[in-house]
Motif scaffolding. Structure first.
Motif, PDB file in Angstrom:
ATOM      1  N   CYS A   1       0.828  -1.219   0.000  1.00  0.00           N
ATOM      2  CA  CYS A   1       0.000   0.000   0.000  1.00  0.00           C
ATOM      3  C   CYS A   1       0.852   1.254   0.000  1.00  0.00           C
ATOM      4  O   CYS A   1       0.542   2.226  -0.694  1.00  0.00           O
ATOM      5  CB  CYS A   1      -0.920   0.006   1.220  1.00  0.00           C
ATOM      6  SG  CYS A   1      -2.466  -0.816   0.922  1.00  0.00           S
ATOM      7  N   THR A   2       1.925   1.251   0.770  1.00  0.00           N
ATOM      8  CA  THR A   2       2.805   2.413   0.810  1.00  0.00           C
ATOM      9  C   THR A   2       3.423   2.678  -0.555  1.00  0.00           C
ATOM     10  O   THR A   2       3.528   3.830  -0.992  1.00  0.00           O
ATOM     11  CB  THR A   2       3.905   2.223   1.873  1.00  0.00           C
ATOM     12  OG1 THR A   2       3.274   1.992   3.138  1.00  0.00           O
ATOM     13  CG2 THR A   2       4.809   3.431   1.958  1.00  0.00           C
ATOM     14  N   ALA A   3       3.809   1.609  -1.248  1.00  0.00           N
ATOM     15  CA  ALA A   3       4.371   1.767  -2.598  1.00  0.00           C
ATOM     16  C   ALA A   3       3.349   2.409  -3.531  1.00  0.00           C
ATOM     17  O   ALA A   3       3.671   3.341  -4.278  1.00  0.00           O
ATOM     18  CB  ALA A   3       4.813   0.417  -3.145  1.00  0.00           C
ATOM     19  N   ALA A   4       2.114   1.926  -3.495  1.00  0.00           N
ATOM     20  CA  ALA A   4       1.069   2.473  -4.367  1.00  0.00           C
ATOM     21  C   ALA A   4       0.819   3.949  -4.060  1.00  0.00           C
ATOM     22  O   ALA A   4       0.718   4.773  -4.973  1.00  0.00           O
ATOM     23  CB  ALA A   4      -0.222   1.670  -4.207  1.00  0.00           C
TER      24      ALA A   4
ATOM     25  N   GLU B   1      14.294   0.847  -4.046  1.00  0.00           N
ATOM     26  CA  GLU B   1      15.299   1.033  -3.007  1.00  0.00           C
ATOM     27  C   GLU B   1      14.669   1.251  -1.638  1.00  0.00           C
ATOM     28  O   GLU B   1      15.158   0.735  -0.642  1.00  0.00           O
ATOM     29  CB  GLU B   1      16.184   2.221  -3.360  1.00  0.00           C
ATOM     30  CG  GLU B   1      17.003   1.991  -4.609  1.00  0.00           C
ATOM     31  CD  GLU B   1      17.764   3.236  -5.021  1.00  0.00           C
ATOM     32  OE1 GLU B   1      17.948   4.128  -4.173  1.00  0.00           O
ATOM     33  OE2 GLU B   1      18.159   3.297  -6.195  1.00  0.00           O
ATOM     34  N   TYR B   2      13.598   2.006  -1.578  1.00  0.00           N
ATOM     35  CA  TYR B   2      12.989   2.352  -0.298  1.00  0.00           C
ATOM     36  C   TYR B   2      12.144   1.212   0.266  1.00  0.00           C
ATOM     37  O   TYR B   2      12.212   0.905   1.451  1.00  0.00           O
ATOM     38  CB  TYR B   2      12.146   3.611  -0.482  1.00  0.00           C
ATOM     39  CG  TYR B   2      11.461   4.069   0.780  1.00  0.00           C
ATOM     40  CD1 TYR B   2      12.185   4.661   1.799  1.00  0.00           C
ATOM     41  CD2 TYR B   2      10.098   3.909   0.948  1.00  0.00           C
ATOM     42  CE1 TYR B   2      11.566   5.074   2.958  1.00  0.00           C
ATOM     43  CE2 TYR B   2       9.465   4.316   2.104  1.00  0.00           C
ATOM     44  CZ  TYR B   2      10.203   4.907   3.113  1.00  0.00           C
ATOM     45  OH  TYR B   2       9.579   5.303   4.258  1.00  0.00           O
TER      46      TYR B   2
ATOM     47  N   ARG C   1       3.680  -1.787 -10.035  1.00  0.00           N
ATOM     48  CA  ARG C   1       2.571  -1.545 -10.961  1.00  0.00           C
ATOM     49  C   ARG C   1       1.323  -2.303 -10.521  1.00  0.00           C
ATOM     50  O   ARG C   1       0.217  -1.760 -10.504  1.00  0.00           O
ATOM     51  CB  ARG C   1       2.954  -1.952 -12.388  1.00  0.00           C
ATOM     52  CG  ARG C   1       1.843  -1.666 -13.404  1.00  0.00           C
ATOM     53  CD  ARG C   1       2.214  -2.090 -14.809  1.00  0.00           C
ATOM     54  NE  ARG C   1       2.681  -3.444 -14.934  1.00  0.00           N
ATOM     55  CZ  ARG C   1       1.895  -4.527 -14.947  1.00  0.00           C
ATOM     56  NH1 ARG C   1       0.594  -4.396 -14.841  1.00  0.00           N
ATOM     57  NH2 ARG C   1       2.403  -5.723 -15.093  1.00  0.00           N
ATOM     58  N   LEU C   2       1.492  -3.559 -10.122  1.00  0.00           N
ATOM     59  CA  LEU C   2       0.353  -4.340  -9.629  1.00  0.00           C
ATOM     60  C   LEU C   2      -0.233  -3.718  -8.365  1.00  0.00           C
ATOM     61  O   LEU C   2      -1.451  -3.708  -8.176  1.00  0.00           O
ATOM     62  CB  LEU C   2       0.775  -5.785  -9.352  1.00  0.00           C
ATOM     63  CG  LEU C   2       1.011  -6.656 -10.576  1.00  0.00           C
ATOM     64  CD1 LEU C   2       1.601  -8.001 -10.167  1.00  0.00           C
ATOM     65  CD2 LEU C   2      -0.291  -6.869 -11.326  1.00  0.00           C
ATOM     66  N   CYS C   3       0.634  -3.196  -7.510  1.00  0.00           N
ATOM     67  CA  CYS C   3       0.159  -2.540  -6.289  1.00  0.00           C
ATOM     68  C   CYS C   3      -0.685  -1.316  -6.625  1.00  0.00           C
ATOM     69  O   CYS C   3      -1.749  -1.111  -6.035  1.00  0.00           O
ATOM     70  CB  CYS C   3       1.342  -2.138  -5.410  1.00  0.00           C
ATOM     71  SG  CYS C   3       2.196  -3.524  -4.671  1.00  0.00           S
ATOM     72  N   VAL C   4      -0.216  -0.512  -7.566  1.00  0.00           N
ATOM     73  CA  VAL C   4      -0.961   0.687  -7.950  1.00  0.00           C
ATOM     74  C   VAL C   4      -2.300   0.298  -8.569  1.00  0.00           C
ATOM     75  O   VAL C   4      -3.345   0.857  -8.214  1.00  0.00           O
ATOM     76  CB  VAL C   4      -0.144   1.568  -8.925  1.00  0.00           C
ATOM     77  CG1 VAL C   4      -0.998   2.675  -9.514  1.00  0.00           C
ATOM     78  CG2 VAL C   4       1.071   2.149  -8.222  1.00  0.00           C
TER      79      VAL C   4
END
Length: 144
Positions: A33-36, A51-52, A61-64
């Motif tokens: 969720c944080t990535a999205a 990196e983060y 991309r799948l997360c978004v």
């Protein structure tokens, strides 16, 4: 975004933590969720969260995609619906009371700077300032 809302979104099936073929736990729901949110909110490239948050571009991309689908599924009935005849009558009445007969809402328009605009498109999306912008248009009733 407040914590209860964030946790409500995290509970979507896609974001649950799963085991891989070797039995090791994969990415946590919070990482996904944080990535999205970072990609959508800050305009990060998909591979920038590697990196983060330690996930690849394809996973990001799948997360978004799943984050956006989750938002639509969770909140679409309330916020992404067509107005009912009762809604329209209420909004027309309020507009008339405020001195704008026949108006159901107001249009707002703003130019947002497009930080990651592709170089080939910069001139096409620049208007006088030399910086590329995207126009965001929204129609809202007085109570939104």
């Amino acid at each position: 975004m407040n914590k209860p809302l964030f946790m409500h979104i995290v509970e979507v099936q896609f974001f649950s933590q799963k085991k891989d073929v070797t039995g090791r736990l994969g990415l946590s729901a919070l990482q996904k969720c944080t990535a999205a949110i970072r990609v959508l909110a800050y305009g990060y490239a998909l591979d920038a969260v590697d990196e983060y948050l330690r996930l690849g571009a394809t996973t990001a991309r799948l997360c978004v995609e799943n984050f956006v689908e989750a938002i639509i599924n969770l909140f679409g009935d309330e916020y992404l619906r067509r107005p009912t005849p009762a809604d329209l009558q209420r909004l027309l009445h309020i507009g008339e009371l405020r001195g704008f007969p026949g108006m159901i809402g107001s249009i707002d328009c703003m130019h947002w700077e497009w930080k990651n605009c592709p170089t080939a498109w910069k001139d096409q999306y620049s208007r006088g300032s030399g910086k590329p912008t995207i126009v965001l248009e929204a129609v809202a009733s007085y109570d939104l």
